[in-house]
Design a protein around this motif. Structure first.
Motif, mmCIF file in Angstrom:
data_model
loop_
_atom_site.group_PDB
_atom_site.id
_atom_site.type_symbol
_atom_site.label_atom_id
_atom_site.label_comp_id
_atom_site.label_asym_id
_atom_site.label_seq_id
_atom_site.Cartn_x
_atom_site.Cartn_y
_atom_site.Cartn_z
ATOM 1 N N CYS A 119 0.703 -1.171 -0.061
ATOM 2 C CA CYS A 119 -0.055 -0.140 0.129
ATOM 3 C C CYS A 119 0.998 1.250 0.092
ATOM 4 N N LEU A 120 0.792 2.066 -0.940
ATOM 5 C CA LEU A 120 1.477 3.475 -1.279
ATOM 6 C C LEU A 120 0.450 4.451 -1.080
ATOM 7 N N VAL A 121 0.949 5.591 -0.620
ATOM 8 C CA VAL A 121 0.168 6.797 -0.934
ATOM 9 C C VAL A 121 0.867 8.062 -1.612
ATOM 10 N N ARG A 122 0.334 8.579 -2.353
ATOM 11 C CA ARG A 122 0.655 9.651 -3.372
ATOM 12 C C ARG A 122 0.281 10.962 -2.627
ATOM 13 N N ARG A 194 -12.950 3.005 5.574
ATOM 14 C CA ARG A 194 -13.194 4.443 4.872
ATOM 15 C C ARG A 194 -11.938 5.088 5.630
ATOM 16 N N SER A 195 -11.378 5.699 4.800
ATOM 17 C CA SER A 195 -10.179 6.641 5.023
ATOM 18 C C SER A 195 -10.634 7.776 5.949
ATOM 19 N N ASP A 196 -9.783 8.550 6.524
ATOM 20 C CA ASP A 196 -10.127 9.778 7.400
ATOM 21 C C ASP A 196 -8.982 10.581 7.382
ATOM 22 N N PRO A 197 -8.524 11.369 6.546
ATOM 23 C CA PRO A 197 -7.097 11.896 6.436
ATOM 24 C C PRO A 197 -7.312 13.359 7.196
ATOM 25 N N ASP A 198 -6.211 14.117 7.367
ATOM 26 C CA ASP A 198 -6.365 15.107 8.191
ATOM 27 C C ASP A 198 -6.816 16.270 7.109
ATOM 28 N N ALA A 199 -7.239 17.388 7.664
ATOM 29 C CA ALA A 199 -7.898 18.416 6.821
ATOM 30 C C ALA A 199 -7.186 18.988 5.806
ATOM 31 N N ASP A 200 -5.754 18.874 6.221
ATOM 32 C CA ASP A 200 -4.988 19.478 5.244
ATOM 33 C C ASP A 200 -4.184 18.505 4.279
ATOM 34 N N GLU A 201 -4.533 17.253 4.673
ATOM 35 C CA GLU A 201 -4.034 16.047 3.594
ATOM 36 C C GLU A 201 -5.012 15.457 2.464
ATOM 37 N N PHE A 202 -4.270 15.702 1.113
ATOM 38 C CA PHE A 202 -5.072 15.262 0.010
ATOM 39 C C PHE A 202 -4.166 14.086 -0.230
ATOM 40 N N ILE A 203 -4.969 12.849 -0.535
ATOM 41 C CA ILE A 203 -3.964 11.613 -0.865
ATOM 42 C C ILE A 203 -4.500 10.656 -1.731
ATOM 43 N N ASN A 204 -3.896 10.134 -2.650
ATOM 44 C CA ASN A 204 -4.386 8.980 -3.353
ATOM 45 C C ASN A 204 -3.634 7.774 -2.978
ATOM 46 N N VAL A 205 -4.226 6.335 -3.058
ATOM 47 C CA VAL A 205 -3.690 5.178 -2.522
ATOM 48 C C VAL A 205 -3.444 4.349 -3.604
ATOM 49 N N ASP A 206 -2.322 3.472 -3.762
ATOM 50 C CA ASP A 206 -2.274 2.600 -4.642
ATOM 51 C C ASP A 206 -1.957 1.359 -4.118
ATOM 52 N N LEU A 207 -2.474 0.312 -4.529
ATOM 53 C CA LEU A 207 -1.740 -1.315 -4.399
ATOM 54 C C LEU A 207 -0.797 -1.480 -5.405
ATOM 55 N N VAL A 208 0.311 -1.653 -5.405
ATOM 56 C CA VAL A 208 1.502 -2.155 -6.268
ATOM 57 C C VAL A 208 2.112 -3.562 -5.978
ATOM 58 N N PRO A 209 2.763 -4.043 -6.628
ATOM 59 C CA PRO A 209 3.358 -5.273 -6.367
ATOM 60 C C PRO A 209 4.587 -4.844 -5.665
#
Length: 248
Positions: A119-122, A194-209
């Motif tokens: 699991c990776l975050v962008r 369900r995600s719950d990021p901080d108010a100033d966090e904008f994130i996309n999530v990847d699942l990569v090998p």
């Protein structure tokens, strides 16, 4: 009778004070900067020794390397960290200035799915001016247990809950100027809620090998330190658990 004009005298006094302050600053910088002229230095690094690994402070010689703090003052207070200015006594008795970023510490999570994806975050990193690809991570609150923080940050950033979360290692992110430690965990048995990021966090999530991430680390395409460490530790664990057949 009009009062004498003292504005020029006031400006002259202010100018003199300013020049004195600048001269004092220059003298301080010169006194505590040793990266330039080394002609006055008479100490040398010890000759390289072939030996078994000895960790820091476990070698009797290490006592002669210690710097003794003389004073410490908070130079700047921020939302995430403080910057302290220390005056330290060097092993040879001279004084030097050390600016240290005081940080509460953080966690990072290597989250693996059952089919071997990580699991990776962008996230956009203002300091670098671009989006980076990282393993999930977050700052400890004062007194917080790192394991609890790892589970919390994983859920907040990715929406993933882990059945198991095991400690891997702790890394000093940049011990030349900060005391920040990041505790790295491996999370398995993942389920998405369900995600719950901080108010100033904008994130996309990847699942990569995992192997794709390791390849990206090895050829220099991943620069984030915690992600590099997490990926390589995970890869090493996988190889140790499933050693290659010597006949192959």
């Amino acid at each position: 009778m009009s009062e004498p004009d003292t504005s020029f005298e006031t400006r002259d006094a202010a100018g003199d004070a300013h020049e004195a302050a600048v001269d004092d600053m220059r003298e301080t910088v010169e006194a505590f900067t040793y990266d330039g002229d080394r002609s006055r230095l008479d100490h040398f690094s010890g000759a390289p020794e072939e030996r078994d690994l000895v960790l820091g402070d476990d070698d009797p010689r290490d006592a002669a390397l210690a710097e003794r703090p003389v004073t410490e003052d908070v130079a700047w207070t921020g939302k995430i960290f403080n910057v302290d200015r220390l005056r330290v006594q060097l092993p040879d008795g001279r004084l030097a200035i050390r600016d240290v970023v005081r940080h509460p510490g953080a966690v990072a999570i290597v989250a693996l799915t059952e089919d071997g994806r990580i699991c990776l975050v962008r996230q956009y990193r203002t300091a670098l001016g671009r989006v980076t690809v990282e393993i999930p991570a977050g700052k400890l609150t004062p007194g917080e247990d790192p394991l609890e923080c790892a589970n919390r940050e994983l859920l907040e950033e990715t929406g993933m809950s882990a059945e198991k979360c095991a400690f891997l290692t702790t890394i000093a992110t940049s011990d030349g100027f900060t005391d920040e430690l990041i505790h790295v965990y491996m999370a398995t048995g993942l389920t998405f809620t369900r995600s719950d990021p901080d108010a100033d966090e904008f994130i996309n999530v990847d699942l990569v090998p995992l192997e794709e991430l390791v390849d990206a680390v090895l050829d220099g395409r991943i620069e984030d330190a915690k992600t590099v460490v997490g990926a390589l530790i995970c890869d090493a664990i996988m190889h140790r658990l499933t050693p290659e057949d010597p006949e192959e």
